[in-house]
Design an enzyme around this catalytic site. Structure first.
Site, PDB file in Angstrom:
ATOM      1  N   THR A 184     -63.053 -35.705  49.550  1.00 18.59           N
ATOM      2  CA  THR A 184     -62.632 -34.321  49.271  1.00 18.59           C
ATOM      3  C   THR A 184     -62.838 -33.362  50.438  1.00 18.59           C
ATOM      4  O   THR A 184     -62.643 -32.159  50.269  1.00 18.59           O
ATOM      5  CB  THR A 184     -63.412 -33.774  48.052  1.00 18.59           C
ATOM      6  OG1 THR A 184     -64.817 -33.811  48.331  1.00 18.59           O
ATOM      7  CG2 THR A 184     -63.110 -34.589  46.806  1.00 18.59           C
ATOM      8  N   HIS A 242     -49.695 -26.173  52.453  1.00 22.99           N
ATOM      9  CA  HIS A 242     -50.238 -26.737  51.228  1.00 22.99           C
ATOM     10  C   HIS A 242     -50.923 -25.643  50.414  1.00 22.99           C
ATOM     11  O   HIS A 242     -50.748 -25.561  49.205  1.00 22.99           O
ATOM     12  CB  HIS A 242     -51.208 -27.871  51.565  1.00 22.99           C
ATOM     13  CG  HIS A 242     -51.615 -28.695  50.398  1.00 22.99           C
ATOM     14  ND1 HIS A 242     -50.702 -29.293  49.554  1.00 22.99           N
ATOM     15  CD2 HIS A 242     -52.848 -29.027  49.912  1.00 22.99           C
ATOM     16  CE1 HIS A 242     -51.348 -29.966  48.603  1.00 22.99           C
ATOM     17  NE2 HIS A 242     -52.649 -29.810  48.805  1.00 22.99           N
ATOM     18  N   HIS A 250     -51.301 -25.050  41.385  1.00 23.92           N
ATOM     19  CA  HIS A 250     -51.251 -26.335  42.078  1.00 23.92           C
ATOM     20  C   HIS A 250     -50.674 -27.367  41.118  1.00 23.92           C
ATOM     21  O   HIS A 250     -51.344 -27.814  40.183  1.00 23.92           O
ATOM     22  CB  HIS A 250     -52.653 -26.728  42.521  1.00 23.92           C
ATOM     23  CG  HIS A 250     -52.685 -27.853  43.503  1.00 23.92           C
ATOM     24  ND1 HIS A 250     -51.627 -28.730  43.668  1.00 23.92           N
ATOM     25  CD2 HIS A 250     -53.647 -28.253  44.386  1.00 23.92           C
ATOM     26  CE1 HIS A 250     -51.940 -29.616  44.593  1.00 23.92           C
ATOM     27  NE2 HIS A 250     -53.159 -29.343  45.040  1.00 23.92           N
ATOM     28  N   THR A 272     -58.375 -23.075  48.176  1.00 26.05           N
ATOM     29  CA  THR A 272     -59.761 -23.528  48.282  1.00 26.05           C
ATOM     30  C   THR A 272     -60.214 -23.293  49.718  1.00 26.05           C
ATOM     31  O   THR A 272     -59.427 -23.443  50.655  1.00 26.05           O
ATOM     32  CB  THR A 272     -59.907 -25.020  47.930  1.00 26.05           C
ATOM     33  OG1 THR A 272     -59.077 -25.804  48.786  1.00 26.05           O
ATOM     34  CG2 THR A 272     -59.516 -25.265  46.482  1.00 26.05           C
TER      35      THR A 272
END
Length: 410
Positions: free
Chosen positions: A270, A301, A335, A305
């Site tokens: 991640t 994208h 998303h 975050t």
């Protein structure tokens, strides 16, 4: 190597089921995020926000038999594929069943309600909800398989299940299948259904937005005051076709797909890596035989975050410099995971054709940690560009980059 044209586009998402509706939502700077009161029973989950498609129903002409094997995620994918085939003038064309046409499509997972039915069997030995189609609806390749069966495609089936690069890998692998001569036509893209389970997966990582009292103010890609992502749903499908095949039948060409790059970080599940993100973009440029200055816009994208936004924008800035226009449509839809790469590729093509690029919503204060780029905000941007790049970066360190070139008269 053969050239690859985009001859059909279609999708379903929170802003609509056709480009006119979606464009109107983008121009109105309206997002599709709402408070999901049906999630209130999940008391351990902090977020209550989702980019839902309100009142979605599959097309009325679909039969009960056709619907039996389709959960919501497959319905989205098949619906988008039907729209795209119709747009390409190939719906019902015998070439689709000839073996010359294949499918490359994915999602993060199958339909979560069917997964829950299997969990009920596993945990409580209760199999009453299971039937002969339960596995077909939950399997990771349910989108690709259902598209192939629904339209009778007898070429290769490529299932992609790589989280938020599922859609862009679906397009990229389809492109390679045509470019290298294995297929003449590919139905490709990605799909995702909104699920509290997927929202909870990000909630456990402290990655979801908790602005439950202000759904229109989130998500906030690239913004200093972002507080996380919002999960959405939808599907996007492109019809790719070998260029000479398309020209022989007089097809309308939306754009040419000229470059695809994909790689992996090889470091952390991640934690995105700037170097390999940039590497994926460089692979796409190399495949397209283009220099960085040929790209006029990057569809980012932009998950909202902190780690993702910073790594992505620094990688993009390092390659293209501060002059590059960039925006994220996740600020409108949330998303959409397995669908986002395909939806954003479609939007990139349409915005290039229109000469207008949507802004990132809620981007009021650019995070100083993000890379120096020309962030598209406000009313959007009128631009005439010949090439656009669409990028996606997924859990597992999977990176993708697609390049589309303007088609004269497209």
């Amino acid at each position: 190597m053969r050239r690859v044209a985009v001859t059909g586009v279609g999708g379903v998402c929170g802003l609509g089921q056709d480009w006119a509706s979606i464009r109107a939502g983008l121009r109105a700077r309206r997002n599709a995020i709402r408070v999901m009161r049906e999630w209130d029973r999940h008391t351990d989950m902090n977020t209550r926000l989702g980019g839902a498609m309100e009142g979605y129903r599959p097309p009325l002409h679909w039969t009960r038999k056709q619907l039996r094997s389709m959960g919501r995620v497959a319905q989205f994918a098949v619906h988008a594929a039907e729209n795209a085939l119709k747009d390409a003038g190939l719906l019902g064309d015998p070439v689709i069943t000839s073996g010359a046409a294949g499918v490359s499509c994915g999602s993060s997972i199958g339909s979560t309600l069917d997964i829950a039915d299997f969990a009920e069997f596993y945990l409580n030995d209760n199999s009453r909800a299971l039937n002969a189609n339960s596995y077909v609806r939950l399997m990771p390749h349910t989108t690709a398989a259902n598209i192939g069966i629904f339209f009778g495609a007898r070429g290769r089936i490529i299932p992609t299940s790589s989280a938020c690069t599922s859609g862009s890998q679906g397009i990229g692998f389809a492109y390679e299948s045509i470019k290298n001569g294995q297929q003449d036509i590919m139905i490709c893209g990605g799909s995702e259904e909104l699920s509290p389970a997927e929202a909870m997966a990000f909630d456990t990582l402290f990655a979801t937005s908790r602005r439950n009292d202000a759904p229109q103010a989130t998500p906030r890609p690239y913004d200093r005051d972002r507080d996380g992502l919002v999960i959405g749903e939808g599907a996007g499908i492109l019809i790719l076709e070998e260029l000479e095949h398309a020209q022989r039948r007089g097809a309308r060409i939306h754009a040419e797909l000229v470059g695809f790059g994909t790689n992996s970080d090889g470091v952390h599940v991640t934690r995105p890596q700037e170097a390999t993100m940039r590497g994926a973009m460089e692979l796409a440029l190399k495949d397209a035989a283009l220099e960085p200055d040929a790209i006029g816009y990057v569809n980012g994208h932009g998950t909202a975050t902190q780690q993702g936004d910073v790594a992505e924008t620094r990688a993009t800035s390092a390659l293209f410099g501060a002059r590059m226009p960039i925006s994220s449509q996740k600020s409108y839809l949330g998303h959409t995971l397995g669908a986002c790469g395909a939806l954003e590729a479609w939007f990139s093509i349409e915005m290039m054709k229109d000469g207008w690029f949507a802004p990132t919503l809620n981007l009021d204060n650019i995070d100083p940690e993000c890379g120096e780029l020309d962030y598209v905000v406000g009313e959007g941007r009128a631009l005439h560009v010949d090439c656009v790049m669409s990028n996606n970066f997924a859990f597992g360190g999977v990176n993708t980059s697609l390049i589309f070139r303007r088609w004269p008269g497209g």
